[in-house]
Design a protein around this motif. Structure first.
Motif, mmCIF file in Angstrom:
data_model
loop_
_atom_site.group_PDB
_atom_site.id
_atom_site.type_symbol
_atom_site.label_atom_id
_atom_site.label_comp_id
_atom_site.label_asym_id
_atom_site.label_seq_id
_atom_site.Cartn_x
_atom_site.Cartn_y
_atom_site.Cartn_z
ATOM 1 N N LEU A 41 5.587 -3.828 -25.236
ATOM 2 C CA LEU A 41 6.793 -3.532 -24.018
ATOM 3 C C LEU A 41 7.758 -4.796 -24.716
ATOM 4 C CD1 LEU A 41 5.130 -2.451 -21.004
ATOM 5 C CD2 LEU A 41 6.599 -1.079 -22.413
ATOM 6 N N ASP A 42 7.831 -5.136 -25.633
ATOM 7 C CA ASP A 42 8.723 -6.028 -26.171
ATOM 8 C C ASP A 42 10.063 -5.582 -26.452
ATOM 9 O OD1 ASP A 42 10.428 -7.838 -27.410
ATOM 10 O OD2 ASP A 42 9.109 -8.623 -28.860
ATOM 11 N N PRO A 43 10.995 -5.597 -25.654
ATOM 12 C CA PRO A 43 12.560 -4.947 -25.837
ATOM 13 C C PRO A 43 13.202 -4.983 -27.248
ATOM 14 C CG PRO A 43 12.348 -6.218 -23.500
ATOM 15 C CD PRO A 43 10.974 -6.675 -24.534
ATOM 16 N N ALA A 44 12.823 -5.884 -27.845
ATOM 17 C CA ALA A 44 13.148 -6.021 -29.334
ATOM 18 C C ALA A 44 12.642 -4.653 -30.054
ATOM 19 C CB ALA A 44 12.890 -7.233 -29.860
ATOM 20 N N ASP A 45 11.497 -4.078 -29.644
ATOM 21 C CA ASP A 45 11.020 -3.166 -30.377
ATOM 22 C C ASP A 45 11.276 -1.676 -29.992
ATOM 23 O OD1 ASP A 45 9.636 -5.011 -32.222
ATOM 24 O OD2 ASP A 45 7.978 -5.013 -30.905
ATOM 25 N N PHE A 46 11.960 -1.564 -28.711
ATOM 26 C CA PHE A 46 12.568 -0.357 -27.952
ATOM 27 C C PHE A 46 13.303 0.268 -28.953
ATOM 28 C CE2 PHE A 46 12.164 -1.953 -23.369
ATOM 29 C CZ PHE A 46 11.003 -2.290 -23.589
ATOM 30 N N ASP A 47 13.105 1.641 -29.027
ATOM 31 C CA ASP A 47 13.785 2.737 -29.535
ATOM 32 C C ASP A 47 15.127 3.260 -28.518
ATOM 33 O OD1 ASP A 47 12.594 2.384 -32.092
ATOM 34 O OD2 ASP A 47 10.905 3.817 -31.172
ATOM 35 N N VAL A 48 15.957 3.626 -29.030
ATOM 36 C CA VAL A 48 17.039 4.350 -28.310
ATOM 37 C C VAL A 48 16.920 5.757 -28.485
ATOM 38 C CG1 VAL A 48 19.589 4.635 -27.831
ATOM 39 C CG2 VAL A 48 18.942 2.350 -28.487
ATOM 40 N N GLU A 49 16.560 6.175 -27.321
ATOM 41 C CA GLU A 49 16.405 7.885 -27.223
ATOM 42 C C GLU A 49 17.491 8.667 -27.010
ATOM 43 O OE1 GLU A 49 13.485 9.607 -27.723
ATOM 44 O OE2 GLU A 49 12.544 7.874 -28.214
ATOM 45 N N SER A 50 18.524 7.913 -26.077
ATOM 46 C CA SER A 50 19.630 8.656 -25.804
ATOM 47 C C SER A 50 20.818 7.567 -25.554
ATOM 48 C CB SER A 50 19.834 9.572 -24.835
ATOM 49 O OG SER A 50 20.916 10.022 -24.553
ATOM 50 N N THR A 51 22.061 7.628 -25.549
ATOM 51 C CA THR A 51 22.971 6.426 -25.415
ATOM 52 C C THR A 51 23.409 6.631 -23.815
ATOM 53 O OG1 THR A 51 24.916 7.926 -26.069
ATOM 54 C CG2 THR A 51 23.973 5.981 -27.558
ATOM 55 N N ASP A 52 23.023 7.742 -23.083
ATOM 56 C CA ASP A 52 23.242 7.840 -21.663
ATOM 57 C C ASP A 52 22.171 8.786 -21.183
ATOM 58 O OD1 ASP A 52 24.841 10.720 -20.875
ATOM 59 O OD2 ASP A 52 25.184 10.186 -23.247
ATOM 60 N N PHE A 53 21.884 8.704 -19.831
ATOM 61 C CA PHE A 53 20.778 9.098 -19.025
ATOM 62 C C PHE A 53 20.856 10.545 -18.903
ATOM 63 C CE2 PHE A 53 18.836 10.116 -15.083
ATOM 64 C CZ PHE A 53 17.470 9.864 -15.155
ATOM 65 N N ALA A 54 22.252 10.951 -18.600
ATOM 66 C CA ALA A 54 22.781 12.241 -18.222
ATOM 67 C C ALA A 54 22.383 13.063 -19.568
ATOM 68 C CB ALA A 54 24.097 12.350 -17.759
ATOM 69 N N SER A 55 22.640 12.731 -20.749
ATOM 70 C CA SER A 55 22.577 13.540 -21.918
ATOM 71 C C SER A 55 20.983 13.574 -22.026
ATOM 72 C CB SER A 55 23.257 13.054 -23.123
ATOM 73 O OG SER A 55 24.564 13.117 -23.011
ATOM 74 N N TRP A 56 19.952 12.656 -22.082
ATOM 75 C CA TRP A 56 18.937 12.706 -22.135
ATOM 76 C C TRP A 56 18.117 13.621 -21.312
ATOM 77 C CZ3 TRP A 56 14.531 10.781 -19.141
ATOM 78 C CH2 TRP A 56 13.499 10.768 -19.973
ATOM 79 N N ILE A 57 18.504 13.682 -19.928
ATOM 80 C CA ILE A 57 17.923 14.887 -19.223
ATOM 81 C C ILE A 57 18.537 16.039 -19.685
ATOM 82 C CG2 ILE A 57 18.235 15.725 -16.761
ATOM 83 C CD1 ILE A 57 16.475 13.229 -16.712
ATOM 84 N N GLU A 58 19.445 16.351 -19.807
ATOM 85 C CA GLU A 58 20.048 17.684 -20.545
ATOM 86 C C GLU A 58 19.272 18.034 -21.812
ATOM 87 O OE1 GLU A 58 24.205 18.181 -21.034
ATOM 88 O OE2 GLU A 58 24.558 17.458 -18.926
ATOM 89 N N SER A 59 19.009 17.025 -22.520
ATOM 90 C CA SER A 59 18.117 17.401 -23.954
ATOM 91 C C SER A 59 16.803 17.723 -23.581
ATOM 92 C CB SER A 59 17.970 16.114 -24.736
ATOM 93 O OG SER A 59 16.995 15.190 -24.136
ATOM 94 N N LEU A 60 16.083 17.528 -22.528
ATOM 95 C CA LEU A 60 14.886 17.869 -22.075
ATOM 96 C C LEU A 60 14.694 19.468 -21.691
ATOM 97 C CD1 LEU A 60 13.785 15.078 -19.661
ATOM 98 C CD2 LEU A 60 13.184 15.148 -21.971
ATOM 99 N N GLY A 61 15.728 20.099 -21.624
ATOM 100 C CA GLY A 61 15.930 21.508 -21.321
ATOM 101 C C GLY A 61 15.310 21.948 -19.862
ATOM 102 N N PRO A 62 15.425 23.081 -19.790
ATOM 103 C CA PRO A 62 14.813 23.614 -18.194
ATOM 104 C C PRO A 62 13.531 23.339 -17.909
ATOM 105 C CG PRO A 62 15.340 25.360 -19.820
ATOM 106 C CD PRO A 62 15.782 24.057 -20.402
ATOM 107 N N THR A 63 13.261 23.096 -16.851
ATOM 108 C CA THR A 63 11.854 22.995 -16.426
ATOM 109 C C THR A 63 11.353 24.270 -15.424
ATOM 110 O OG1 THR A 63 12.254 21.815 -14.255
ATOM 111 C CG2 THR A 63 11.841 20.481 -16.313
ATOM 112 N N GLU A 64 10.223 24.348 -15.874
ATOM 113 C CA GLU A 64 9.417 25.733 -15.023
ATOM 114 C C GLU A 64 8.701 25.159 -13.929
ATOM 115 O OE1 GLU A 64 9.756 28.963 -16.153
ATOM 116 O OE2 GLU A 64 11.002 28.120 -17.726
ATOM 117 N N PRO A 65 8.852 26.010 -12.843
ATOM 118 C CA PRO A 65 8.163 25.417 -11.617
ATOM 119 C C PRO A 65 6.714 25.775 -11.978
ATOM 120 C CG PRO A 65 9.396 27.623 -11.515
ATOM 121 C CD PRO A 65 9.585 26.920 -12.757
ATOM 122 N N SER A 66 6.032 24.855 -11.503
ATOM 123 C CA SER A 66 4.248 24.733 -11.679
ATOM 124 C C SER A 66 3.892 25.611 -10.638
ATOM 125 C CB SER A 66 3.696 23.306 -11.881
ATOM 126 O OG SER A 66 4.090 22.708 -10.547
#
Length: 67
Positions: A41-66
């Motif tokens: 958990l050293d921040p120097a080793d973190f990868d950027v998954e997305s430059t903004d949270f909203a786009s990251w959520i959208e990239s996860l796609g729709p979720t199916e209800p369990s």
């Protein structure tokens, strides 16, 4: 998180040992999403998954209800 990655908040994981994080001082729609192996958990080793949270959520796609 405060001990190992100060300034970051863990928002989820991939059930395989990788966590997703936001900066604690800037969560919101424009915040970058980072990922890291939860054993490093050293921040120097973190990868950027997305430059903004909203786009990251959208990239996860729709979720199916369990059930």
């Amino acid at each position: 998180m405060a001990l190992y990655a100060p300034g970051f908040v863990l928002i989820g994981d991939d059930s395989g040992g990788r966590g997703f994080l936001l900066r604690a001082d800037g969560p919101g729609p424009g915040s970058a999403v980072f990922s890291s192996d939860l054993g490093d958990l050293d921040p120097a080793d973190f990868d950027v998954e997305s430059t903004d949270f909203a786009s990251w959520i959208e990239s996860l796609g729709p979720t199916e209800p369990s059930g």
